[in-house]
Enzyme design. Structure first.
Site, PDB file in Angstrom:
ATOM      1  N   HIS A   1       0.779  -1.145  -0.034  1.00  0.00           N
ATOM      2  CA  HIS A   1       0.169  -0.006  -0.012  1.00  0.00           C
ATOM      3  C   HIS A   1       0.958   1.269   0.154  1.00  0.00           C
ATOM      4  CE1 HIS A   1       0.812  -1.221   3.915  1.00  0.00           C
ATOM      5  NE2 HIS A   1       0.668   0.192   4.436  1.00  0.00           N
ATOM      6  N   GLN A   2       0.525   2.338  -0.805  1.00  0.00           N
ATOM      7  CA  GLN A   2       1.345   3.322  -0.857  1.00  0.00           C
ATOM      8  C   GLN A   2       0.757   4.570  -0.184  1.00  0.00           C
ATOM      9  OE1 GLN A   2       3.787   4.918  -4.125  1.00  0.00           O
ATOM     10  NE2 GLN A   2       1.786   6.235  -4.727  1.00  0.00           N
TER      11      GLN A   2
END
Length: 180
Positions: free
Chosen positions: A139-140
C-alpha cells in the site's frame, strides 16, 4: 484562583493536562492486522468487499483502490492499495503499477481541491523493518502536508490532532475526486 491538582498517570499529582487517544490502542495492539496465512484476515483484501462508506474507500479503479488510513499521520492521509494481495512492489503487474501511479496523482489533486494541501509525503514502506504495519499487502501512503502542520503537539506531545471524523473526510475527498 488556585490551579487544580491533577493526577499523573502513575497516581502522583502534577500540573499536566492529558489528551487521551484510546482509539490508538487498536493500532498499538495490532488489531486489523492479518492473522492467518496468505491473505486471510488481511484488511486490505477485506475493505473492497465493504461499501465505500463502511470501508472508508474514496475511489475504486480496475486494479487498485484508495482508502483513508484508520491511523492517519495527518487529516486526509490516504493509501493506494492494489486489490491483489501482493507484498513487494516489483511483483505488481504493469497495469497495477500504472493504476497505483494514476490514483496517486488523482489523490494529490483531490487533496489540494478539498483541503488546500501545500505538499505531500508519498511512499511505500517495504517490509516490517522499513515500518510497514501490514507488510503482506502493498500500500502506498499519500500524506497531505501544510505549512506549519508540525507544531508542539506531534513534536513534544507526540499527539496528532485531527479536526474531522474519517467518514466526513472520506465524503469530502470522494466529492473532490477528479473525473477520469
Amino acid at each position: 484562583m488556585d490551579e487544580p491538582v491533577r493526577q499523573s498517570g502513575a497516581g502522583s499529582p502534577d500540573a499536566f493536562e492529558r489528551l487521551w487517544t484510546p482509539h490508538r490502542m487498536a493500532y498499538i495492539l495490532g488489531e486489523n492486522k492479518p492473522s492467518g496465512p496468505g491473505d486471510e484476515g488481511c484488511p486490505f483484501c477485506e475493505i473492497p468487499q465493504r461499501s465505500d462508506e463502511d470501508g472508508l474507500v474514496v475511489t475504486r479503479g480496475k486494479y487498485a483502490y484508495v482508502v483513508l488510513n484508520l491511523y492517519p499521520y495527518n487529516p486526509g492521509h490516504l493509501m493506494v492499495c492494489p486489490y491483489r494481495h501482493v507484498a513487494d512492489y516489483p511483483d505488481l503487474t504493469g497495469e497495477e503499477t500504472l493504476e497505483v501511479g494514476e490514483l496517486t496523482k488523482q489523490a494529490m489533486t483531490a487533496l489540494r481541491t478539498a483541503s488546500g494541501a501545500h505538499g505531500f509525503n508519498i511512499g511505500i514502506n517495504q517490509g516490517p523493518v522499513a515500518g510497514a504495519g501490514i507488510a503482506a499487502h502493498l500500500h502506498q501512503h499519500v500524506v497531505p502536508r501544510w505549512s506549519g502542520d508540525t507544531n508542539f503537539m506531534p513534536v513534544i506531545g507526540r499527539t496528532k490532532v485531527l479536526p474531522q471524523l474519517l467518514r466526513d473526510t472520506r465524503e469530502l475527498l470522494a466529492g473532490a475526486w477528479p473525473a477520469d
